[in-house]
Design an enzyme around this catalytic site. Structure first.
Site: not given
Length: 285
Positions: A55, A80, A85, A125, A140
Site C-alpha cells: 500500500e 502494523r 516496493c 521499482h 519480490d
C-alpha cells in the site's frame, strides 16, 4: 557468491542493516526454522505477503515515504502498516541478512503501462536477488497484485508456473526482463537493471515515486494482500478477490465499506486523517 547488500559500503551487521528479527517474524506469523535455505526463503515470502499489505496511502496523503530503516520498522512492524516496493524490499532484505542469506537489491523499470518501443520509464521499482541452496532466486514481495507469493528461480527463458500466473525471465541489453503469460502471449512486467547500485540511487528513485505528480501512486490507491488461497486487491474503491483456482469476485465499495475493508481485509489501522481520502475514492471523484 552474491554480496550481502546493495553496496559494498553497506556491510551486513551495520546499523543500517539492523532489524528486530523476532518482531519481524511475529509480524508475519512465521515460527519455522531460521536458516538460509530455499525452503525457509519460500516460507518467509508466503508469510510476508499474507501478513504485510502492499500500500502507498502515505503517498496519496502527501506524507511521503521515509526509507530510513528505523522509520520503515516503526511503520510496518510497530504500527502494523503496509508499504510499497522500497519499504518491503528494505524490510525483507534486512531480515534475510539477519538469518544469513546472501543477496543483492536491484532497481527495475516497470513496463506494464509503457510500450516497449516508446521512451524508457524511470527505474522506480526494487526487487531482490537471493542465493539459497546454491541457486539464485528473484524475490519480490512489493509489487502489489502482480507477483506470485513465492520466489522465482533465476533461470532465464524458463517458464515457471506459479500461483496467480506463469512467469519467466529473459535477458536484455541492460539486465533481465520479468514477463508474465497474459492473453496467450508474454507481456513485460519490469526490467531488472544489472548495475552495482548505491543507497543514494534508491533514495532518488523513492523520492520520484513518492512525490512526482506523474507517479501512479499519487493518482490511484493500490493495495494488495496475497494468501495461499486468494489475493485481495483494492484499486481506488474497487475491491477484488482473485482465487488461486481462477475464480474472481469484484465489488465497488462505498465509504463505510471501504474503511471496513481497509481494516478487516488488509489489516490497516484506519486513522481520522484517512477519512477525506476514503470519501473521495468512494465517490469516484
Amino acid at each position: 557468491m552474491l554480496v550481502t547488500s546493495y553496496a559494498d559500503t553497506e556491510q551486513a551487521g551495520s546499523a543500517t542493516e539492523a532489524i528486530d528479527l523476532p518482531a519481524y517474524l511475529a509480524r508475519i506469523g512465521y515460527t519455522g526454522r531460521l536458516e538460509p535455505t530455499a525452503d525457509v526463503l519460500h516460507a518467509l515470502v508466503r508469510c510476508h505477503m499474507a501478513s504485510i499489505p502492499f500500500e502507498a496511502i502515505d503517498v496519496m496523503l502527501g506524507y511521503g515515504v521515509d526509507l530510513d530503516p528505523a522509520a520503515i520498522d516503526r511503520k510496518m512492524l510497530d504500527n502494523r502498516r503496509g508499504g510499497y516496493c522500497f519499504e518491503h524490499a528494505s524490510l525483507l532484505r534486512r531480515a534475510l541478512h539477519a538469518i544469513g542469506f546472501s543477496l543483492e537489491q536491484h532497481l527495475a523499470r516497470v513496463w506494464i503501462f509503457d510500450p516497449l518501443d516508446g521512451p524508457a520509464p524511470p527505474a522506480s521499482h526494487a526487487s531482490l536477488k537471493v542465493e539459497a541452496d546454491g541457486r539464485l532466486w528473484l524475490v519480490d514481495v512489493g509489487f502489489g497484485g502482480f507477483m506470485p507469493n513465492e520466489p522465482l528461480a533465476w533461470k532465464p527463458d524458463e517458464a515457471q508456473h506459479k500461483p496467480y500466473g506463469t512467469f519467466r525471465l529473459t535477458e536484455t541489453r541492460d539486465g533481465y526482463m520479468l514477463e508474465s503469460w497474459h492473453d496467450n502471449a508474454w507481456a513485460p512486467m519490469y526490467e531488472i537493471l544489472d548495475f552495482h547500485w548505491q543507497p543514494v540511487d534508491f533514495e532518488i528513485a523513492n523520492h520520484y515515486v513518492a512525490t512526482h505528480p506523474q507517479s501512479l501512486f499519487k493518482q490511484q490507491l493500490m493495495i494488495a494482500r496475497t494468501h495461499n488461497h486468494a489475493r485481495h486487491t483494492l484499486s481506488n474503491n474497487r475491491f477484488k478477490t482473485a482465487f488461486v483456482d481462477g475464480g474472481e469476485q469484484t465489488t465497488d465499495l462505498d465509504a463505510q465499506a471501504l474503511a471496513r475493508t481497509l481494516e478487516d481485509t488488509f489489516g490497516l489501522p484506519v486513522t481520522p486523517d484517512w477519512q477525506p481520502l476514503i470519501e473521495h475514492l468512494a465517490a469516484g471523484d
